[in-house]
Design a protein around this motif. Sequence first.
Motif, PDB file in Angstrom:
ATOM      1  N   VAL A 158       6.344   3.557   4.738  1.00 31.39           N
ATOM      2  CA  VAL A 158       6.849   2.786   5.881  1.00 31.39           C
ATOM      3  C   VAL A 158       5.760   2.641   6.938  1.00 31.39           C
ATOM      4  O   VAL A 158       5.554   1.555   7.499  1.00 31.39           O
ATOM      5  CB  VAL A 158       8.102   3.459   6.479  1.00 31.39           C
ATOM      6  CG1 VAL A 158       8.569   2.702   7.726  1.00 31.39           C
ATOM      7  CG2 VAL A 158       9.225   3.523   5.453  1.00 31.39           C
ATOM      8  N   ALA A 159       5.049   3.752   7.203  1.00 29.14           N
ATOM      9  CA  ALA A 159       3.992   3.724   8.213  1.00 29.14           C
ATOM     10  C   ALA A 159       2.887   2.745   7.826  1.00 29.14           C
ATOM     11  O   ALA A 159       2.401   1.964   8.656  1.00 29.14           O
ATOM     12  CB  ALA A 159       3.419   5.128   8.400  1.00 29.14           C
ATOM     13  N   ILE A 160       2.488   2.755   6.561  1.00 30.25           N
ATOM     14  CA  ILE A 160       1.438   1.836   6.096  1.00 30.25           C
ATOM     15  C   ILE A 160       1.901   0.395   6.197  1.00 30.25           C
ATOM     16  O   ILE A 160       1.174  -0.492   6.663  1.00 30.25           O
ATOM     17  CB  ILE A 160       1.045   2.182   4.643  1.00 30.25           C
ATOM     18  CG1 ILE A 160       0.340   3.548   4.614  1.00 30.25           C
ATOM     19  CG2 ILE A 160       0.154   1.106   4.052  1.00 30.25           C
ATOM     20  CD1 ILE A 160       0.124   4.088   3.221  1.00 30.25           C
ATOM     21  N   ILE A 174       8.799  -1.410  12.588  1.00 29.62           N
ATOM     22  CA  ILE A 174       8.990  -0.230  11.735  1.00 29.62           C
ATOM     23  C   ILE A 174      10.307  -0.313  10.986  1.00 29.62           C
ATOM     24  O   ILE A 174      10.384  -0.039   9.778  1.00 29.62           O
ATOM     25  CB  ILE A 174       8.909   1.051  12.584  1.00 29.62           C
ATOM     26  CG1 ILE A 174       7.471   1.258  13.088  1.00 29.62           C
ATOM     27  CG2 ILE A 174       9.366   2.265  11.786  1.00 29.62           C
ATOM     28  CD1 ILE A 174       7.332   2.360  14.115  1.00 29.62           C
ATOM     29  N   ARG A 175      11.369  -0.710  11.677  1.00 28.70           N
ATOM     30  CA  ARG A 175      12.665  -0.814  11.017  1.00 28.70           C
ATOM     31  C   ARG A 175      12.662  -1.906   9.948  1.00 28.70           C
ATOM     32  O   ARG A 175      13.290  -1.756   8.889  1.00 28.70           O
ATOM     33  CB  ARG A 175      13.761  -1.085  12.055  1.00 28.70           C
ATOM     34  CG  ARG A 175      14.022   0.104  12.974  1.00 28.70           C
ATOM     35  CD  ARG A 175      15.141  -0.167  13.956  1.00 28.70           C
ATOM     36  NE  ARG A 175      15.323   0.928  14.892  1.00 28.70           N
ATOM     37  CZ  ARG A 175      16.027   2.023  14.645  1.00 28.70           C
ATOM     38  NH1 ARG A 175      16.623   2.163  13.470  1.00 28.70           N
ATOM     39  NH2 ARG A 175      16.139   2.973  15.555  1.00 28.70           N
ATOM     40  N   ALA A 176      11.944  -2.979  10.223  1.00 30.25           N
ATOM     41  CA  ALA A 176      11.842  -4.045   9.223  1.00 30.25           C
ATOM     42  C   ALA A 176      11.104  -3.551   7.982  1.00 30.25           C
ATOM     43  O   ALA A 176      11.495  -3.848   6.844  1.00 30.25           O
ATOM     44  CB  ALA A 176      11.137  -5.258   9.819  1.00 30.25           C
ATOM     45  N   GLU A 181      12.492  -3.412   4.171  1.00 28.66           N
ATOM     46  CA  GLU A 181      11.782  -4.071   3.070  1.00 28.66           C
ATOM     47  C   GLU A 181      11.500  -3.110   1.923  1.00 28.66           C
ATOM     48  O   GLU A 181      11.556  -3.495   0.751  1.00 28.66           O
ATOM     49  CB  GLU A 181      10.458  -4.647   3.585  1.00 28.66           C
ATOM     50  CG  GLU A 181      10.624  -5.840   4.524  1.00 28.66           C
ATOM     51  CD  GLU A 181       9.334  -6.191   5.243  1.00 28.66           C
ATOM     52  OE1 GLU A 181       9.386  -7.044   6.149  1.00 28.66           O
ATOM     53  OE2 GLU A 181       8.285  -5.588   4.912  1.00 28.66           O
ATOM     54  N   LEU A 182      11.226  -1.867   2.266  1.00 24.61           N
ATOM     55  CA  LEU A 182      10.922  -0.866   1.237  1.00 24.61           C
ATOM     56  C   LEU A 182      12.167  -0.176   0.689  1.00 24.61           C
ATOM     57  O   LEU A 182      12.084   0.652  -0.212  1.00 24.61           O
ATOM     58  CB  LEU A 182       9.982   0.202   1.821  1.00 24.61           C
ATOM     59  CG  LEU A 182       8.559  -0.282   2.132  1.00 24.61           C
ATOM     60  CD1 LEU A 182       7.804   0.774   2.939  1.00 24.61           C
ATOM     61  CD2 LEU A 182       7.818  -0.583   0.839  1.00 24.61           C
ATOM     62  N   ASN A 183      13.320  -0.521   1.265  1.00 24.95           N
ATOM     63  CA  ASN A 183      14.584   0.076   0.831  1.00 24.95           C
ATOM     64  C   ASN A 183      14.540   1.594   0.943  1.00 24.95           C
ATOM     65  O   ASN A 183      14.859   2.323   0.013  1.00 24.95           O
ATOM     66  CB  ASN A 183      14.910  -0.332  -0.614  1.00 24.95           C
ATOM     67  CG  ASN A 183      16.367  -0.023  -0.967  1.00 24.95           C
ATOM     68  OD1 ASN A 183      17.243   0.036  -0.099  1.00 24.95           O
ATOM     69  ND2 ASN A 183      16.613   0.192  -2.257  1.00 24.95           N
ATOM     70  N   TRP A 184      14.087   2.053   2.109  1.00 21.39           N
ATOM     71  CA  TRP A 184      14.047   3.486   2.357  1.00 21.39           C
ATOM     72  C   TRP A 184      15.459   4.035   2.253  1.00 21.39           C
ATOM     73  O   TRP A 184      16.389   3.509   2.864  1.00 21.39           O
ATOM     74  CB  TRP A 184      13.451   3.721   3.751  1.00 21.39           C
ATOM     75  CG  TRP A 184      12.833   5.070   3.941  1.00 21.39           C
ATOM     76  CD1 TRP A 184      12.407   5.928   2.990  1.00 21.39           C
ATOM     77  CD2 TRP A 184      12.590   5.695   5.195  1.00 21.39           C
ATOM     78  NE1 TRP A 184      11.893   7.055   3.550  1.00 21.39           N
ATOM     79  CE2 TRP A 184      11.990   6.935   4.911  1.00 21.39           C
ATOM     80  CE3 TRP A 184      12.799   5.312   6.518  1.00 21.39           C
ATOM     81  CZ2 TRP A 184      11.607   7.827   5.923  1.00 21.39           C
ATOM     82  CZ3 TRP A 184      12.411   6.187   7.508  1.00 21.39           C
ATOM     83  CH2 TRP A 184      11.827   7.432   7.215  1.00 21.39           C
ATOM     84  N   ALA A 194      18.928   8.631   9.813  1.00 23.38           N
ATOM     85  CA  ALA A 194      18.219   8.497  11.077  1.00 23.38           C
ATOM     86  C   ALA A 194      18.763   7.346  11.900  1.00 23.38           C
ATOM     87  O   ALA A 194      18.928   7.450  13.107  1.00 23.38           O
ATOM     88  CB  ALA A 194      16.730   8.286  10.815  1.00 23.38           C
ATOM     89  N   VAL A 195      19.029   6.210  11.234  1.00 24.49           N
ATOM     90  CA  VAL A 195      19.548   5.039  11.943  1.00 24.49           C
ATOM     91  C   VAL A 195      20.909   5.345  12.558  1.00 24.49           C
ATOM     92  O   VAL A 195      21.213   4.983  13.687  1.00 24.49           O
ATOM     93  CB  VAL A 195      19.639   3.828  10.991  1.00 24.49           C
ATOM     94  CG1 VAL A 195      20.347   2.667  11.668  1.00 24.49           C
ATOM     95  CG2 VAL A 195      18.247   3.409  10.545  1.00 24.49           C
TER      96      VAL A 195
END
Length: 343
Positions: free
Chosen positions: A17-19, A46-48, A52-55, A63-64
């Motif tokens: 997510v950070a990358i 960051i949320r987007a 996109e990565l389906n965390w 967390a959300v």
Amino acid sequence: MTEEQRSSHRRPTISDVAIRAGVSKGAVSRTFNGGKGISPGTMARIRAAAAELNWTPSTAARAVSGGPAHAVGLVLRRPAELLELDPFFPAFLAGVESALTSVGYAAVLRFVGDSHTEREGYEQLVGERRVDGFLLTDLRHRDPRFELLSRLGARAVVAGSPGRTCPFPWVSTGSAGQVRELIRHLIAQGHRTIAHVAGTPSLRHARRRRQLWQDTVVEAGLEPGPVVTGDFTTDGGARATRELLDQSPRPTAIFYANDLMAIAGLSVLAEHGVKVPDDMAVAGFDDISLASYVTPALTTVRCDYRRMGQIATHTLLAQLRNEDVAPQFTIGGELRLRRSTGA
């Protein structure tokens, strides 16, 4: 399978997510932990990226939603031998568990080998909302964890005496008086050259015990005896004792920073024909279960580490309920005078 295919099957992490968002893992952590210090635009990016990565819901969704993890974290960076034999950790953890079980919480332990993996461990546990707060042990000189956890917006309680710059509540043994009383006991027994086998210099409690020994000796008008570092292990205690036996003149008393080193020292002294306490007085710290069973029984300072774990955990849980907590709690130690110092 190609590298790209393997990557597509790998579960996304906070690093991914950070990358994707072009930020640090700490920024991701703070975004999903209240957003402290993060601009609205960066938070949206960051949320987007997370979407996109389906965390996974077990991390990002928690967390959300802001729901509690019902867990407390301990990130431990220490030698393997100390995890096996150290009297502090098992007793402290027993106190932690007893406090957590009563309210349906769990302890999440993370073992790390260096400062880099330690920092990553805290960032991941906060960023993925795996814990609601931390208990900090093994305090170091100028401990970087205070700034790190403050920056991450994490709740924490410290086990030990951290000093004035600590931003978190802390629970200490308050054993300074007992250490001073122990050294005065040795002086009253006629000892004028009292050596010290110190613990790991980077740890605050090791530095504190050395300072108490030195201050008490100096206050009595004596010169501090030799100091050898034994790093809190049995091997270190044995090696330090051999080094002290090579000193000329030899000390007549040794204060070891923990009982493990003191018991190893008793063995080395016996091997060299040094009688305890007639030729050499020996004292330790912790009052482990073996201390009263070795020959001669070991003089030491007892600390209730189980109670320390309980109080630290109850303090952290009160913080998580947004209750007011005392900034400092002192348990108190107890001097146990035994045959190894002529008692």
